[in-house]
Write an enzyme that holds these catalytic residues in place. Structure first.
Site, PDB file in Angstrom:
ATOM      1  N   ARG A   1       1.011  -1.151  -0.116  1.00 46.80           N
ATOM      2  CA  ARG A   1       0.021  -0.002   0.057  1.00 46.80           C
ATOM      3  C   ARG A   1       0.713   1.210   0.059  1.00 46.80           C
ATOM      4  O   ARG A   1       1.811   1.257   0.329  1.00 46.80           O
ATOM      5  CB  ARG A   1      -0.932  -0.012   1.281  1.00 46.80           C
ATOM      6  CG  ARG A   1      -2.054  -1.046   1.243  1.00 46.80           C
ATOM      7  CD  ARG A   1      -2.835  -1.228   2.520  1.00 46.80           C
ATOM      8  NE  ARG A   1      -2.205  -1.128   3.817  1.00 46.80           N
ATOM      9  CZ  ARG A   1      -1.769  -0.242   4.490  1.00 46.80           C
ATOM     10  NH1 ARG A   1      -1.879   1.237   4.252  1.00 46.80           N
ATOM     11  NH2 ARG A   1      -0.876  -0.454   5.486  1.00 46.80           N
TER      12      ARG A   1
ATOM     13  N   LYS B   1      -8.297  -2.910   1.307  1.00 49.48           N
ATOM     14  CA  LYS B   1      -8.283  -1.929   2.430  1.00 49.48           C
ATOM     15  C   LYS B   1      -9.130  -0.601   2.022  1.00 49.48           C
ATOM     16  O   LYS B   1      -9.514  -0.040   3.050  1.00 49.48           O
ATOM     17  CB  LYS B   1      -6.900  -1.611   2.719  1.00 49.48           C
ATOM     18  CG  LYS B   1      -5.925  -2.681   3.263  1.00 49.48           C
ATOM     19  CD  LYS B   1      -6.616  -3.092   4.373  1.00 49.48           C
ATOM     20  CE  LYS B   1      -5.608  -4.267   5.112  1.00 49.48           C
ATOM     21  NZ  LYS B   1      -6.227  -4.863   6.422  1.00 49.48           N
TER      22      LYS B   1
ATOM     23  N   HIS C   1      -9.625  -4.379  12.925  1.00 53.94           N
ATOM     24  CA  HIS C   1      -8.677  -5.096  12.275  1.00 53.94           C
ATOM     25  C   HIS C   1      -8.010  -6.166  12.958  1.00 53.94           C
ATOM     26  O   HIS C   1      -7.251  -6.062  14.120  1.00 53.94           O
ATOM     27  CB  HIS C   1      -7.412  -4.136  12.192  1.00 53.94           C
ATOM     28  CG  HIS C   1      -6.452  -4.545  11.251  1.00 53.94           C
ATOM     29  ND1 HIS C   1      -5.092  -4.084  11.412  1.00 53.94           N
ATOM     30  CD2 HIS C   1      -6.432  -5.191  10.212  1.00 53.94           C
ATOM     31  CE1 HIS C   1      -4.408  -4.700  10.281  1.00 53.94           C
ATOM     32  NE2 HIS C   1      -5.137  -5.295   9.612  1.00 53.94           N
TER      33      HIS C   1
ATOM     34  N   SER D   1       0.887  -6.003  11.149  1.00 54.42           N
ATOM     35  CA  SER D   1       1.480  -7.021  10.243  1.00 54.42           C
ATOM     36  C   SER D   1       2.846  -7.669  11.073  1.00 54.42           C
ATOM     37  O   SER D   1       3.615  -6.766  11.541  1.00 54.42           O
ATOM     38  CB  SER D   1       1.880  -6.064   8.809  1.00 54.42           C
ATOM     39  OG  SER D   1       2.570  -7.358   8.105  1.00 54.42           O
TER      40      SER D   1
ATOM     41  N   LYS E   1      -1.028 -12.358  13.470  1.00 48.58           N
ATOM     42  CA  LYS E   1      -2.530 -12.390  13.643  1.00 48.58           C
ATOM     43  C   LYS E   1      -3.077 -13.564  12.783  1.00 48.58           C
ATOM     44  O   LYS E   1      -3.883 -14.229  13.287  1.00 48.58           O
ATOM     45  CB  LYS E   1      -2.911 -11.164  13.183  1.00 48.58           C
ATOM     46  CG  LYS E   1      -4.580 -11.031  13.117  1.00 48.58           C
ATOM     47  CD  LYS E   1      -4.826  -9.237  12.976  1.00 48.58           C
ATOM     48  CE  LYS E   1      -3.921  -8.691  12.077  1.00 48.58           C
ATOM     49  NZ  LYS E   1      -4.304  -8.816  10.446  1.00 48.58           N
ATOM     50  N   THR E   2      -2.583 -14.214  11.585  1.00 46.47           N
ATOM     51  CA  THR E   2      -3.125 -14.835  10.805  1.00 46.47           C
ATOM     52  C   THR E   2      -2.869 -16.551  11.484  1.00 46.47           C
ATOM     53  O   THR E   2      -3.478 -17.129  11.485  1.00 46.47           O
ATOM     54  CB  THR E   2      -2.643 -14.953   9.487  1.00 46.47           C
ATOM     55  OG1 THR E   2      -3.172 -13.723   8.826  1.00 46.47           O
ATOM     56  CG2 THR E   2      -3.017 -15.802   8.442  1.00 46.47           C
TER      57      THR E   2
ATOM     58  N   ASP F   1      -8.597 -11.249   9.243  1.00 45.37           N
ATOM     59  CA  ASP F   1      -8.100  -9.625   9.195  1.00 45.37           C
ATOM     60  C   ASP F   1      -9.055  -8.851   9.513  1.00 45.37           C
ATOM     61  O   ASP F   1      -8.672  -7.638  10.219  1.00 45.37           O
ATOM     62  CB  ASP F   1      -7.469  -9.530   7.701  1.00 45.37           C
ATOM     63  CG  ASP F   1      -6.632  -8.394   7.728  1.00 45.37           C
ATOM     64  OD1 ASP F   1      -5.827  -8.028   8.605  1.00 45.37           O
ATOM     65  OD2 ASP F   1      -6.941  -7.499   6.573  1.00 45.37           O
TER      66      ASP F   1
ATOM     67  N   ARG G   1       2.916 -12.058  -0.817  1.00 50.17           N
ATOM     68  CA  ARG G   1       1.574 -12.322  -0.455  1.00 50.17           C
ATOM     69  C   ARG G   1       0.855 -13.591  -1.296  1.00 50.17           C
ATOM     70  O   ARG G   1       1.251 -13.932  -2.551  1.00 50.17           O
ATOM     71  CB  ARG G   1       0.545 -11.222  -0.774  1.00 50.17           C
ATOM     72  CG  ARG G   1       1.122  -9.993   0.233  1.00 50.17           C
ATOM     73  CD  ARG G   1       0.429  -9.984   1.315  1.00 50.17           C
ATOM     74  NE  ARG G   1       0.751  -8.750   2.191  1.00 50.17           N
ATOM     75  CZ  ARG G   1      -0.033  -8.668   3.533  1.00 50.17           C
ATOM     76  NH1 ARG G   1      -0.939  -9.255   3.841  1.00 50.17           N
ATOM     77  NH2 ARG G   1       0.516  -7.565   4.266  1.00 50.17           N
TER      78      ARG G   1
END
Length: 533
Positions: free
Chosen positions: A60, A201, A221, A239, A243-244, A258, A324
């Site tokens: 981004r 996003k 988030h 990031s 989290k994942t 997410d 990704r």
């Protein structure tokens, strides 16, 4: 998996100002995959996944994200260097240039929606210049049934034209790329960048305004999963914090990885229909769910193949460390039907503390929970960005500042209210370093972090002894199943205790300095949740 075929519906984009386009509507994932390869825009990996290069932008571009300042946003958006204002007339003119650019071209259109809870559903029509961008939206947004398409009415539109370059002097942008939200026209306009995350996003940012302002629901988030007894767990984190990884638990069903909403009915629902995971250093041993999801239908971004093969070298970061993969959530076996959970019982704030100061797990008071949520702390380590040679604290309010149009205090206020009403436990988890800072210590073992989270979820930390951290005041459990006791007290893991104390003071000061801009909005309880004086 849901049954999606080619829709027989034909549509016009004249209402969007796109004229005489060759509209490819609601193409199947297989067709989009094949078209991308036929056009030379991607190749197939040895597992069947599509591999593409997103071009100039591999992530981004926060400085090129704008929100149109109008009667809807004027008094509600927290304007500044995160939410950058864009003139309404400039948007209209730029939008017209983009639609002129797309007119007469082949374009790919997908009708989809976001928010798995039907009470909050938002229909989204996506118009993309490239087939693979459209496949990304098939993966990431929720997929309507074929029967729903005939009378589909879009609430929002995403228009994505990576090949269109803005003229900053004329168009009001910073440079040639842009991602702009217009809440009056209900359009996310993206140009000059092929990075697919801008679409995901963009809609997330829109929901982060719409849900609290219009629906009294909290956008988050975070990732979320559900246990066998129906208890929901929520994982906030920036990031690289896990989290994942940590929400992918063989004993629990994944709601999503997410973006979620939390309603006044104590329901947690996924915004999305897929996952968008980092694949740097990916191995099947460490992250089996993600590794096995990389098959036909998935899109790999900016990866490199091993020489002479179509096998991905996940350790190769020569294009970007932000490699990704996107895939529909049904590529994972252990998922929660309907992507909705109820009765949240535990919330985990994940921080990768490269200073090695924070305890690996601590139980937070309501005041501490609000303080650490507003702070949104993790850290950058040496080598992750040009010019970073020492660990640096990284604060992102609400664990997602780049996507939050409102003032962070609004989201913190809503979260605090929900935490108190539901009686949820809140935990701070340090997935970062132990035994010293980055470069001296080592990364917390994933098996220990998983064991601590499992113990918290199972209630095994409810009746153990706790001691408060000397400087941060955080309640540290003194024992935890399957975790060595010494690991639970970070100071004990450092050979040089004086060095630990000095580094702890440095980190505490960074917290205070960051929080200064929020003090006028924080009550005494929240202020008392920070580092001790």
């Amino acid at each position: 998996m849901d049954n999606y075929g080619l829709s027989t519906k034909t549509i016009s984009l004249e209402n969007l100002g796109i004229k005489n386009a060759n509209v490819r509507y609601q193409l199947s994932p297989d067709d989009l995959h094949d078209i991308t390869i036929e056009k030379g825009q991607g190749v197939e990996s040895n597992t069947g996944a599509l591999a593409v290069n997103t071009g100039e932008f591999t992530g981004r571009s926060p400085q090129d994200r704008f929100i149109v300042r109008d009667s809807i946003t004027e008094d509600k958006v927290w304007w500044g260097n995160v939410n950058i204002a864009f003139d309404s007339a400039k948007f209209d003119a730029l939008y017209n240039k983009v639609t002129d650019y797309l007119s007469g071209k082949e374009v790919f259109v997908r009708d989809s929606y976001v928010c798995a809870d039907n009470d909050y559903r938002l229909n989204v029509r996506v118009v993309t210049e490239f087939a693979w961008s459209n496949l990304f939206c098939y993966n990431m947004f929720l997929r309507p049934e074929e029967s729903e398409l005939e009378n589909f009415t879009a609430d929002w539109h995403v228009v994505c034209a990576p090949g269109f370059m803005a003229d900053p002097a004329v168009d009001g942008t910073r440079q040639h790329n842009f991602a702009i939200l217009d809440f009056t026209r209900k359009i996310a306009l993206i140009g000059g960048t092929g990075y697919t995350g801008e679409m995901k996003k963009g809609i997330f940012s829109a929901l982060n305004f719409i849900l609290p302002v219009d629906k009294d629901a909290l956008p988050m988030h975070c990732s979320a999963n559900v246990g066998e007894k129906g208890d929901t767990a929520i994982f906030f984190g920036l990031s690289g914090t896990g989290k994942t990884t940590l929400s992918a638990d063989p004993e629990r069903k994944l709601i999503g990885d997410d973006e979620h909403g939390w309603t006044n009915d104590n329901t947690v629902f996924n915004f999305e229909g897929g996952c968008y995971a980092k694949v740097i250093n990916l191995t099947e041993e460490n992250e089996p769910d993600i590794f096995r999801a990389i098959k036909r239908g998935a899109i790999l971004e900016n990866v490199i193949f091993k020489a002479g093969t179509n096998e991905v070298d996940f350790d190769d970061v020569s294009i970007t460390p932000n490699t990704r993969v996107s895939y529909p959530i049904y590529h994972i076996d252990n998922i929660q039907p309907g992507s909705v959970g109820h009765n949240p019982k535990n919330i985990f704030f994940l921080s990768a503390d490269s200073f090695g100061i924070l305890p690996p797990i601590s139980k937070l008071t309501p005041g501490q929970a609000a303080y650490y949520f507003i702070s949104g702390y993790t850290s950058k380590v040496a080598g992750t960005e040009a010019g970073i040679n020492e660990p640096q604290p990284n604060f992102s309010a609400c664990f997602g500042a780049p996507f939050m149009p409102l003032h962070p205090a609004k989201y913190a206020e809503m979260l605090s209210k929900k935490m108190k009403e539901s009686g949820v436990n809140v935990w701070l988890i340090n997935t970062g370093w132990t035994g010293g800072a980055y470069g001296t210590g080592e990364r917390m073992k994933l098996k220990y972090t998983r064991a601590m989270i499992t113990a918290a979820l199972n209630g095994e930390l409810d009746n153990v002894e706790y001691k408060n951290h000397e400087l941060f005041g955080l309640a540290k459990p003194q024992t935890c199943p399957n975790v060595p006791d010494e690991v639970l007290n970070p100071r004990n893991t450092w050979a040089d205790k004086d060095a630990y104390d000095a580094k702890a003071k440095e980190l505490a000061e960074a917290f205070r300095k960051n929080f200064a801009k929020f003090e006028e909005f924080a009550n005494e309880e929240i202020m008392a949740g920070g580092p001790l004086a």
